[in-house]
Write a protein that holds these residues in place. Structure first.
Motif, PDB file in Angstrom:
ATOM      1  N   UNK A  85      13.139  12.396  -4.574  1.00 30.82           N
ATOM      2  CA  UNK A  85      12.249  11.561  -5.744  1.00 30.82           C
ATOM      3  C   UNK A  85      13.047  10.403  -6.259  1.00 30.82           C
ATOM      4  N   UNK A  86      12.471   9.376  -6.323  1.00 31.23           N
ATOM      5  CA  UNK A  86      13.122   8.159  -6.875  1.00 31.23           C
ATOM      6  C   UNK A  86      12.963   8.251  -8.457  1.00 31.23           C
ATOM      7  N   UNK A  87      13.950   7.680  -9.056  1.00 27.84           N
ATOM      8  CA  UNK A  87      13.952   7.738 -10.618  1.00 27.84           C
ATOM      9  C   UNK A  87      14.459   6.162 -10.947  1.00 27.84           C
ATOM     10  N   UNK A  88      14.193   5.849 -12.398  1.00 24.82           N
ATOM     11  CA  UNK A  88      14.678   4.645 -12.770  1.00 24.82           C
ATOM     12  C   UNK A  88      15.165   4.738 -14.207  1.00 24.82           C
ATOM     13  N   UNK A  89      16.335   4.524 -14.634  1.00 28.60           N
ATOM     14  CA  UNK A  89      16.781   4.681 -15.932  1.00 28.60           C
ATOM     15  C   UNK A  89      17.013   3.635 -16.655  1.00 28.60           C
ATOM     16  N   UNK A  90      16.851   3.602 -17.799  1.00 29.42           N
ATOM     17  CA  UNK A  90      17.259   2.310 -18.653  1.00 29.42           C
ATOM     18  C   UNK A  90      18.494   2.335 -18.933  1.00 29.42           C
ATOM     19  N   UNK A  91      19.487   1.172 -18.611  1.00 30.06           N
ATOM     20  CA  UNK A  91      20.852   0.987 -18.897  1.00 30.06           C
ATOM     21  C   UNK A  91      20.942  -0.261 -19.652  1.00 30.06           C
ATOM     22  N   UNK A  92      21.012  -0.344 -20.801  1.00 33.17           N
ATOM     23  CA  UNK A  92      21.562  -1.231 -21.806  1.00 33.17           C
ATOM     24  C   UNK A  92      19.907  -2.098 -21.328  1.00 33.17           C
ATOM     25  N   UNK A  93      19.844  -3.562 -21.042  1.00 35.01           N
ATOM     26  CA  UNK A  93      18.773  -4.194 -20.807  1.00 35.01           C
ATOM     27  C   UNK A  93      17.992  -4.117 -19.377  1.00 35.01           C
ATOM     28  N   UNK A  94      18.604  -3.288 -18.423  1.00 32.72           N
ATOM     29  CA  UNK A  94      18.224  -3.417 -17.091  1.00 32.72           C
ATOM     30  C   UNK A  94      17.700  -1.784 -17.007  1.00 32.72           C
ATOM     31  N   UNK A  95      17.062  -1.659 -15.823  1.00 34.36           N
ATOM     32  CA  UNK A  95      16.617  -0.397 -15.192  1.00 34.36           C
ATOM     33  C   UNK A  95      17.471  -0.215 -13.981  1.00 34.36           C
ATOM     34  N   UNK A  96      17.963   0.776 -13.903  1.00 35.26           N
ATOM     35  CA  UNK A  96      18.648   1.112 -12.462  1.00 35.26           C
ATOM     36  C   UNK A  96      17.741   2.122 -11.695  1.00 35.26           C
ATOM     37  N   UNK A  97      17.452   1.862 -10.503  1.00 35.49           N
ATOM     38  CA  UNK A  97      16.509   2.851  -9.700  1.00 35.49           C
ATOM     39  C   UNK A  97      17.938   3.746  -8.829  1.00 35.49           C
ATOM     40  N   UNK A  98      17.633   5.003  -8.740  1.00 37.12           N
ATOM     41  CA  UNK A  98      18.406   5.776  -7.673  1.00 37.12           C
ATOM     42  C   UNK A  98      17.693   6.879  -7.171  1.00 37.12           C
ATOM     43  N   UNK A  99      18.158   7.356  -6.288  1.00 38.58           N
ATOM     44  CA  UNK A  99      17.558   8.402  -5.514  1.00 38.58           C
ATOM     45  C   UNK A  99      18.659   9.852  -5.495  1.00 38.58           C
ATOM     46  N   UNK A 100      18.060  10.933  -5.534  1.00 37.54           N
ATOM     47  CA  UNK A 100      19.010  12.070  -5.272  1.00 37.54           C
ATOM     48  C   UNK A 100      18.584  12.938  -3.899  1.00 37.54           C
TER      49      UNK A 100
END
Length: 260
Positions: free
Chosen positions: A13-28
């Protein structure tokens, strides 16, 4: 803020996390010790998909899109490997991960050099594919003149598949790539700075790399205290996809030596 995307594969399942002013997408994928996987410039997390099944049998994979790539955002429209390294540390902090291993290809490997020199104790082992300590003249010439129309067909295809926001994202990435040719600060590692790396390090490089001549990975290998060097005969930039190259088995053998 966390967003969820429909996965391309049935095992994640892919996720996107807010980090400062950007969103980082990652998969596990998988379980066990964390293994961070970082793609090259213009690519995205799916560049690692051919290797996921085997790697996830041994590790908990964190497969991230670097800033501005794939589903990750980059409103400032600028890219440095130093900033990308900070993004990844913040992502791992959000995930509660302190110690980890890592693999990166090209820009992903350059990002790992920043991570391994800025917080050496965090990384136990890493595999650096087609990396460099600095941008030689031949790489700067390629970066300066790069355009979508002049890229090899397979690179254009990768940009198309990985630019989830379409043509505008492709234009932004190529502009950032062009800008790197005049940056003398971002990639500027000397032997002294590389000697601070404590991670067991496998350096993988093709002896026909058109960006970074083979003398550079040899120099990096000699500078990192606990390093191994794998030069792939006839290999160009990021030669790990070639059928004759036993990349996954070799990388796993190296990474798993820690647990023996």
């Amino acid at each position: 803020m966390t967003k969820t995307y429909a996965p391309k594969r049935t095992t994640t399942q892919g996720h996107s996390i807010q980090i400062s002013n950007i969103e980082i997408y990652y998969e596990e994928y998988g379980v066990g010790k964390p293994l961070l996987l970082l793609h090259g410039f213009g690519g995205c997390s799916q560049n690692w998909h051919p290797f996921i099944d085997k790697l996830s049998e041994h590790f908990r994979l964190i497969v991230a899109d670097l800033r501005g790539h794939g589903y990750s955002t980059n409103p400032e429209n600028k890219f440095t490997h130093r900033e990308a390294a900070n993004d990844m540390f913040l992502l791992l902090e959000k995930l509660g991960i302190n110690q980890f291993s890592a693999m990166g290809m090209s820009t992903g490997a350059m990002t790992l050099l920043h991570m391994a020199t800025s917080q050496p104790s965090r990384i136990d082992s890493m595999v650096l594919i087609s990396t460099t300590s600095h941008f030689p003249d031949q790489a700067r010439a390629i970066m300066r003149r790069a355009s979508f129309d002049t890229m090899p067909p397979e690179v254009r295809k990768m940009y198309r598949e990985c630019a989830k926001r379409g043509d505008e994202q492709i234009r932004q990435l190529i502009s950032q790539f062009n800008a790197l040719h005049k940056n003398n600060d971002d990639m500027n590692f000397d032997a002294q700075s590389l000697s601070t790396i404590t991670a067991r390090t496998l350096i993988v490089h093709g002896d026909r790399d058109h960006f970074f001549p083979v003398e550079i990975p040899v120099s990096i290998y000699r500078s990192i205290p606990n390093a191994a060097l794998w030069i792939i005969p006839g290999g160009d930039h990021v030669p790990i996809y070639e059928a004759k190259v036993p990349f996954t088995s070799t990388a796993l053998q190296f990474l798993n030596e820690l647990s023996k």
